[in-house]
Each structure stands twice: as structure tokens, then as C-alpha cells.
Design a protein around this motif. Structure first.
Motif, PDB file in Angstrom:
ATOM      1  N   GLU A 375     -74.054  37.654  29.097  1.00 39.24           N
ATOM      2  CA  GLU A 375     -75.056  36.824  29.766  1.00 39.24           C
ATOM      3  C   GLU A 375     -74.378  35.598  30.368  1.00 39.24           C
ATOM      4  OE1 GLU A 375     -78.216  35.769  27.155  1.00 39.24           O
ATOM      5  OE2 GLU A 375     -78.656  37.846  26.580  1.00 39.24           O
ATOM      6  N   ARG A 376     -74.958  35.098  31.453  1.00 43.76           N
ATOM      7  CA  ARG A 376     -74.394  33.914  32.088  1.00 43.76           C
ATOM      8  C   ARG A 376     -74.479  32.693  31.165  1.00 43.76           C
ATOM      9  NH1 ARG A 376     -76.133  33.894  38.432  1.00 43.76           N
ATOM     10  NH2 ARG A 376     -75.798  36.088  38.846  1.00 43.76           N
ATOM     11  N   PHE A 377     -73.378  31.993  31.071  1.00 44.64           N
ATOM     12  CA  PHE A 377     -73.274  30.736  30.319  1.00 44.64           C
ATOM     13  C   PHE A 377     -73.525  30.896  28.819  1.00 44.64           C
ATOM     14  CE2 PHE A 377     -74.640  29.386  34.649  1.00 44.64           C
ATOM     15  CZ  PHE A 377     -73.476  28.715  35.015  1.00 44.64           C
ATOM     16  N   TYR A 378     -73.551  32.125  28.336  1.00 40.98           N
ATOM     17  CA  TYR A 378     -73.775  32.289  26.899  1.00 40.98           C
ATOM     18  C   TYR A 378     -72.467  32.031  26.161  1.00 40.98           C
ATOM     19  CZ  TYR A 378     -75.222  34.098  22.393  1.00 40.98           C
ATOM     20  OH  TYR A 378     -75.528  34.210  21.061  1.00 40.98           O
ATOM     21  N   ARG A 379     -72.546  31.178  25.157  1.00 42.43           N
ATOM     22  CA  ARG A 379     -71.365  30.843  24.364  1.00 42.43           C
ATOM     23  C   ARG A 379     -71.708  30.957  22.892  1.00 42.43           C
ATOM     24  NH1 ARG A 379     -71.375  26.995  28.520  1.00 42.43           N
ATOM     25  NH2 ARG A 379     -69.488  26.941  29.800  1.00 42.43           N
ATOM     26  N   VAL A 380     -70.805  31.554  22.135  1.00 43.62           N
ATOM     27  CA  VAL A 380     -70.992  31.645  20.689  1.00 43.62           C
ATOM     28  C   VAL A 380     -70.801  30.266  20.063  1.00 43.62           C
ATOM     29  CG1 VAL A 380     -70.142  32.687  18.553  1.00 43.62           C
ATOM     30  CG2 VAL A 380     -70.238  34.050  20.655  1.00 43.62           C
ATOM     31  N   ASN A 383     -69.057  23.965  21.632  1.00 41.30           N
ATOM     32  CA  ASN A 383     -68.011  22.936  21.571  1.00 41.30           C
ATOM     33  C   ASN A 383     -66.627  23.535  21.767  1.00 41.30           C
ATOM     34  OD1 ASN A 383     -69.890  20.890  21.075  1.00 41.30           O
ATOM     35  ND2 ASN A 383     -69.836  21.243  18.863  1.00 41.30           N
ATOM     36  N   ARG A 384     -66.388  24.670  21.147  1.00 38.96           N
ATOM     37  CA  ARG A 384     -65.091  25.346  21.272  1.00 38.96           C
ATOM     38  C   ARG A 384     -64.858  25.775  22.713  1.00 38.96           C
ATOM     39  NH1 ARG A 384     -60.037  27.094  20.111  1.00 38.96           N
ATOM     40  NH2 ARG A 384     -59.795  29.328  19.923  1.00 38.96           N
ATOM     41  N   SER A 385     -65.880  26.299  23.386  1.00 34.05           N
ATOM     42  CA  SER A 385     -65.744  26.753  24.768  1.00 34.05           C
ATOM     43  C   SER A 385     -65.439  25.592  25.700  1.00 34.05           C
ATOM     44  CB  SER A 385     -67.026  27.466  25.212  1.00 34.05           C
ATOM     45  OG  SER A 385     -67.245  28.616  24.439  1.00 34.05           O
ATOM     46  N   ARG A 386     -66.075  24.432  25.458  1.00 32.47           N
ATOM     47  CA  ARG A 386     -65.820  23.270  26.303  1.00 32.47           C
ATOM     48  C   ARG A 386     -64.403  22.737  26.106  1.00 32.47           C
ATOM     49  NH1 ARG A 386     -71.660  20.186  25.513  1.00 32.47           N
ATOM     50  NH2 ARG A 386     -72.828  21.526  26.986  1.00 32.47           N
ATOM     51  N   GLN A 387     -63.908  22.804  24.884  1.00 33.60           N
ATOM     52  CA  GLN A 387     -62.569  22.313  24.604  1.00 33.60           C
ATOM     53  C   GLN A 387     -61.508  23.141  25.327  1.00 33.60           C
ATOM     54  OE1 GLN A 387     -62.139  22.303  20.351  1.00 33.60           O
ATOM     55  NE2 GLN A 387     -63.544  20.574  20.051  1.00 33.60           N
ATOM     56  N   ILE A 388     -61.714  24.449  25.398  1.00 34.48           N
ATOM     57  CA  ILE A 388     -60.716  25.309  26.036  1.00 34.48           C
ATOM     58  C   ILE A 388     -61.001  25.509  27.523  1.00 34.48           C
ATOM     59  CG2 ILE A 388     -60.244  26.539  23.894  1.00 34.48           C
ATOM     60  CD1 ILE A 388     -61.951  28.798  24.842  1.00 34.48           C
ATOM     61  N   GLY A 389     -62.096  24.921  28.023  1.00 32.12           N
ATOM     62  CA  GLY A 389     -62.363  24.929  29.462  1.00 32.12           C
ATOM     63  C   GLY A 389     -63.016  26.175  29.996  1.00 32.12           C
ATOM     64  N   GLY A 390     -63.725  26.907  29.177  1.00 33.10           N
ATOM     65  CA  GLY A 390     -64.402  28.111  29.657  1.00 33.10           C
ATOM     66  C   GLY A 390     -65.649  27.801  30.461  1.00 33.10           C
ATOM     67  N   THR A 391     -65.973  28.657  31.420  1.00 34.77           N
ATOM     68  CA  THR A 391     -67.181  28.469  32.239  1.00 34.77           C
ATOM     69  C   THR A 391     -68.371  29.251  31.696  1.00 34.77           C
ATOM     70  OG1 THR A 391     -66.666  30.326  33.708  1.00 34.77           O
ATOM     71  CG2 THR A 391     -65.743  28.179  34.289  1.00 34.77           C
ATOM     72  N   GLY A 392     -68.140  30.238  30.846  1.00 29.51           N
ATOM     73  CA  GLY A 392     -69.234  31.062  30.338  1.00 29.51           C
ATOM     74  C   GLY A 392     -69.678  32.137  31.306  1.00 29.51           C
ATOM     75  N   LEU A 393     -68.859  32.382  32.354  1.00 27.02           N
ATOM     76  CA  LEU A 393     -69.233  33.362  33.376  1.00 27.02           C
ATOM     77  C   LEU A 393     -68.247  34.529  33.477  1.00 27.02           C
ATOM     78  CD1 LEU A 393     -70.268  30.873  36.198  1.00 27.02           C
ATOM     79  CD2 LEU A 393     -71.804  32.269  34.831  1.00 27.02           C
ATOM     80  N   GLY A 394     -67.131  34.440  32.759  1.00 32.65           N
ATOM     81  CA  GLY A 394     -66.088  35.461  32.898  1.00 32.65           C
ATOM     82  C   GLY A 394     -66.547  36.861  32.556  1.00 32.65           C
ATOM     83  N   LEU A 395     -67.228  37.020  31.422  1.00 31.11           N
ATOM     84  CA  LEU A 395     -67.673  38.358  31.023  1.00 31.11           C
ATOM     85  C   LEU A 395     -68.818  38.862  31.897  1.00 31.11           C
ATOM     86  CD1 LEU A 395     -67.446  38.198  27.120  1.00 31.11           C
ATOM     87  CD2 LEU A 395     -65.917  39.357  28.718  1.00 31.11           C
ATOM     88  N   SER A 396     -69.617  37.940  32.446  1.00 26.80           N
ATOM     89  CA  SER A 396     -70.650  38.359  33.405  1.00 26.80           C
ATOM     90  C   SER A 396     -70.013  38.954  34.648  1.00 26.80           C
ATOM     91  CB  SER A 396     -71.530  37.161  33.793  1.00 26.80           C
ATOM     92  OG  SER A 396     -72.274  36.707  32.696  1.00 26.80           O
ATOM     93  N   ILE A 397     -68.924  38.323  35.099  1.00 26.86           N
ATOM     94  CA  ILE A 397     -68.198  38.845  36.260  1.00 26.86           C
ATOM     95  C   ILE A 397     -67.620  40.224  35.939  1.00 26.86           C
ATOM     96  CG2 ILE A 397     -66.149  38.479  37.694  1.00 26.86           C
ATOM     97  CD1 ILE A 397     -66.734  35.467  37.528  1.00 26.86           C
TER      98      ILE A 397
END
Length: 439
Positions: A375-380, A383-397
Motif C-alpha cells: 500500500e502507498r505510504f504504509y510503514r511498519v 520512525n525507522r522508515s523516516r530515519q533511513i529515508g524511505g518514501t513508503g512507495l517502493g513496494l507499490s511501484i
């Protein structure tokens, strides 16, 4: 039943006694036997004629034979069978009325056709969105009434249930989602529902994302430029420089999100047929990508083991394929600890599917999150995703690229044991030019 046969046997016994007495008195034994047989056969023929006439006139109870013995038993059996048949007809009639009422009450357009594609049953919703009128069109061939090739292909397909989207025959501004499933004996059940509103909302959302992304790119570029200028100012205090660096980092992250949103918007508009794309040398592509990762993002912190079938190629859109592999490998590097091993695999399954998989030994994903990872912008872990710079869109792509190529994404993960992300490609995507081997 026993009484009826007793009566019949008694008749035969009486006739036999009469024949014996007649033979004893007259001495004409042959005549005595023939005469008694003639009497019994004649009586039987009379009963058979009466039974035939009764059945011919409808086997009504009031016209039943007034007889005894075996003939009375036969009449009783026929009457009982008629009664059971009437009861069965009543039940079937009741079930048919209930079924018709159920079909009529369905909000979706519903049509039942037979093996000859003739309409046997329909409802009011079918008249509204398909133009099939119950009184007028029952018994008509559906392909004479709706000449859409998509519907014809759907009916002919043996891989039911399937689903197609087609334009409404009565309103070109409406889009219908039509399904066809096997029903009864050589029958098919066709259902259609109006999805125009859903498609309109989907188009509006895509247009909004695309327009917003385009409009935001220019001001973000300007902001990033000014932040870079400020960051290079030599007389700036360390506290201010730190804040500007953070702002620059967030601006860069926003640019990456906008680029991914634009990529997703383009992917949603696509959808390739089986012959689309070009032959991609996957072994070379994967090897090049791994080398790039080892020089840039991994930088010696991760060991990447590669297992590649050097003869296996695929027909696809190369830049999208590279983006897919890059996203999966990038996630594995981000979410696995330094010093860990990542396994990259490009092989063919026994069922003919080609697959690209990335396995890490990171923290893993809980089962309740796996189905939502694409799903778009879905993060488990936000805080961890923001620290490593993820957009939350990679798996949607990744998911949309695979869907456009007829494939699918499989995710296997366990907390504390790592994860395996596998992209499967159908057999028709595998190149027939698998003979030249890469040295």
C-alpha cells in the motif's frame, strides 16, 4: 400387496379347478385347458385395455379402474407416483419462483444463458445497464443483443471466473465490470455492475497526484537550490548550518516522494499486452545493479551473494525492470543490519515462472503487516522508515510494474528471521532466446 397377489393366485387356482372338473366330466382335457386359458387371457386383455384408456385420459382418480387383485395394486402404484410427481413439481415450481425472485432482487445486472447462448433468465438491473428486457429478449441469443467483443471473449473463455470492463450498450458514459461463471448444466451466469463512479474517482485521484506533483517540483527545486547556497555559506554558525542541513535533507526526501508519485501515476495508466517490451538481458542487468549497490549504498557494509541463471532472459520494459530490482535490493540493504548477507536470485521455477528474489536476514515483518506492505505510504515502523529515508512507495511501484507485466509479488517474512521478496514473471514473458550464455 400380499393380499393382491393372493387374490390373483386364487383366481388362477379356481380356473384350474374348473378346467379339471370340465375335463373329468367331458373327457376333453385339451378343450378344458384351452377354454380356461382363453377366459383368463380375455379377462386380462379387458383389464389392460381399461388401464390403457385410463392412462390415456390422464389417469385421473375418479376414472380409476374398479378392479381387484394385481390390477388394483398397479393402479395404486400409478396414483401414488402421480401424487409424488405433483408434490415434486410443486417444490420445483416454488424453488424456481424463489430463484427468480432472488435474481430480480439482486442490485447487479444478472443474466442466465444456456449452451446456445440463449437468455433464460434476467432481472430489472440488466434492462437498465445492458438493455436486456425480460419480456422481449427471453430466448434471444445474447451475442445478437450485445455485440461487444470483450463480452463474447468472456463467454467463450473456459478460465472462469474472469472479469472484463466494457462500455454499457445503453450509455457510452458508463463503464461496466462484467463477470461470467459456469452455472447449472452447460449454463453460464453473467453479472454486470456499474463502476463508472469508481473509475471517475480513480482518474480524479491520479490527475490530482500528477498535477500536484508537477506543481510542487518547481518550488521544491528552488527551495533546494537556496538551501544548498545557504549550506555553503562559510560564515554561518554551526547551529544554523545544522538546521539548514536538516531542511535540505527533508527537501530532497520530498523530491524523491514526488518522483515516486509521478512514477506510480504513469504505471497506473499503463498495462501491457503479452507482446509488449523488448528482450532484456537480466543476468547483465542484475550484475550491473549489484556492482552499483556495492559501490554506493552497500559500501562494504553488506555482503551480496548472487545466484543467476545466465541463460534466462525476459521480455519486458527494461527501465521498469531495473526499477523493480533496485527497489527490492534497496529495501534489503536499508532494513538489514550492517555486516549481514543479502541473497539475490534470478532463476526459473519448475512450473515455468521466472522469478527474481531478494532475501535478507533483517528484523522481519509481522504476519499482520505483510498483506499491506504494497500500500502507498504504509510503514511498519514510521520512525525507522523516516530515519533511513524511505518514501513508503517502493513496494507499490514494484507491485504495479509486476501487474503490468502479468506477474505478481510474493512476500515471505518472519520476525527476527528476515524476509524474502520474490517477483514472479509468467511463462510468456520468458525469452525464447535463452541459448547464448554469458561468459
Amino acid at each position: 400387496m400380499n393380499n393382491a397377489w393372493t387374490i390373483e393366485i386364487s383366481r388362477i387356482f379356481i380356473l384350474t379347478i374348473v378346467a379339471i372338473l370340465f375335463g373329468l366330466v367331458s373327457g376333453e382335457w385339451v378343450l378344458a385347458i384351452l377354454l380356461t386359458c382363453f377366459i383368463y387371457i380375455t379377462w386380462m386383455l379387458v383389464q389392460i385395455r381399461a388401464l390403457e384408456r385410463w392412462i390415456r385420459l390422464g389417469a385421473k382418480n375418479q376414472l380409476a379402474l374398479d378392479s381387484s387383485g394385481i390390477w388394483q395394486l398397479i393402479v395404486q402404484h400409478i396414483v401414488y407416483a402421480q401424487r409424488k410427481n405433483k408434490e415434486r413439481k410443486k417444490r420445483l415450481s416454488f424453488m424456481a419462483r424463489r430463484f427468480e425472485a432472488t435474481i430480480a432482487a439482486l442490485p447487479e445486472a444478472t443474466i442466465v444463458i444456456n449452451a446456445h447462448r440463449e437468455i433464460e433468465l434476467t432481472n430489472h438491473a440488466a434492462e437498465e445497464i445492458l438493455g436486456i428486457e425480460k419480456r422481449r429478449d427471453l430466448g434471444q441469443r445474447i451475442d445478437n443483443l450485445i455485440r461487444d467483443p470483450l463480452l463474447q471473449k468472456l463467454i467463450e473463455s473456459d478460465n472462469t471466473p474472469e472479469q472484463v470492463e466494457m462500455e454499457s450498450p445503453v450509455d457510452q458514459h458508463k463503464t461496466l465490470s462484467v463477470t461470467c461463471v459456469d452455472f447449472g448444466e452447460e449454463q453460464k451466469l453473467i453479472t454486470a455492475r456499474d463502476i463508472s463512479q469508481r473509475i471517475a474517482v480513480h482518474k480524479l485521484r491520479k490527475a490530482f497526484i500528477a498535477n500536484a506533483s508537477h506543481e510542487l517540483r518547481t518550488p521544491l527545486t528552488v527551495i533546494t537550490g537556496y538551501l544548498e547556497l545557504l549550506e555553503s555559506e562559510p560564515e554561518m554558525s554551526d547551529i544554523v548550518r545544522k538546521q539548514i542541513t536538516n531542511a535540505s535533507h527533508q527537501a530532497s526526501r520530498m523530491q524523491k516522494i514526488l518522483e515516486d508519485l509521478l512514477t506510480l501515476s504513469k504505471l497506473e495508466e499503463k498495462g501491457y499486452d503479452k507482446d509488449s517490451g523488448n528482450i532484456v538481458d537480466m543476468p547483465s542487468l542484475i550484475q550491473k545493479m549489484v556492482v552499483d549497490f556495492e559501490k554506493t549504498k552497500a559500501k562494504g557494509t553488506h555482503q551480496i551473494n548472487v545466484e543467476i541463471d545466465q541463460t534466462l532472459q525476459i521480455k519486458a520494459v527494461e527501465n521498469e525492470l531495473y526499477s523493480l530490482c533496485q527497489n527490492l535490493l534497496n529495501n534489503a540493504v536499508k532494513y538489514s543490519p550492517e555486516g549481514s548477507t543479502i541473497k539475490v536470485c534470478w532463476q526459473r521455477k519448475s512450473d515455468g515462472y521466472a522469478y527474481f528474489s531478494v532475501t535478507d536476514n533483517g528484523e522481519g515483518v509481522a504476519p499482520e503487516h505483510i498483506s499491506r506492505l504494497t500500500e502507498r505510504f504504509y510503514r511498519v515502523n514510521v520512525n525507522r522508515s523516516r530515519q533511513i529515508g524511505g518514501t513508503g512507495l517502493g513496494l507499490s511501484i514494484v507491485k504495479h510494474i509486476l501487474e503490468n507485466h502479468g506477474g505478481y509479488l510474493d512476500i515471505q517474512s518472519e520476525l527476527g528471521q528476515g524476509s524474502t521478496f520474490t517477483a514472479y514473471f509468467p511463462k510468456y514473458r520468458i525469452s525464447e532466446l535463452e541459448v547464448h550464455k554469458i561468459s
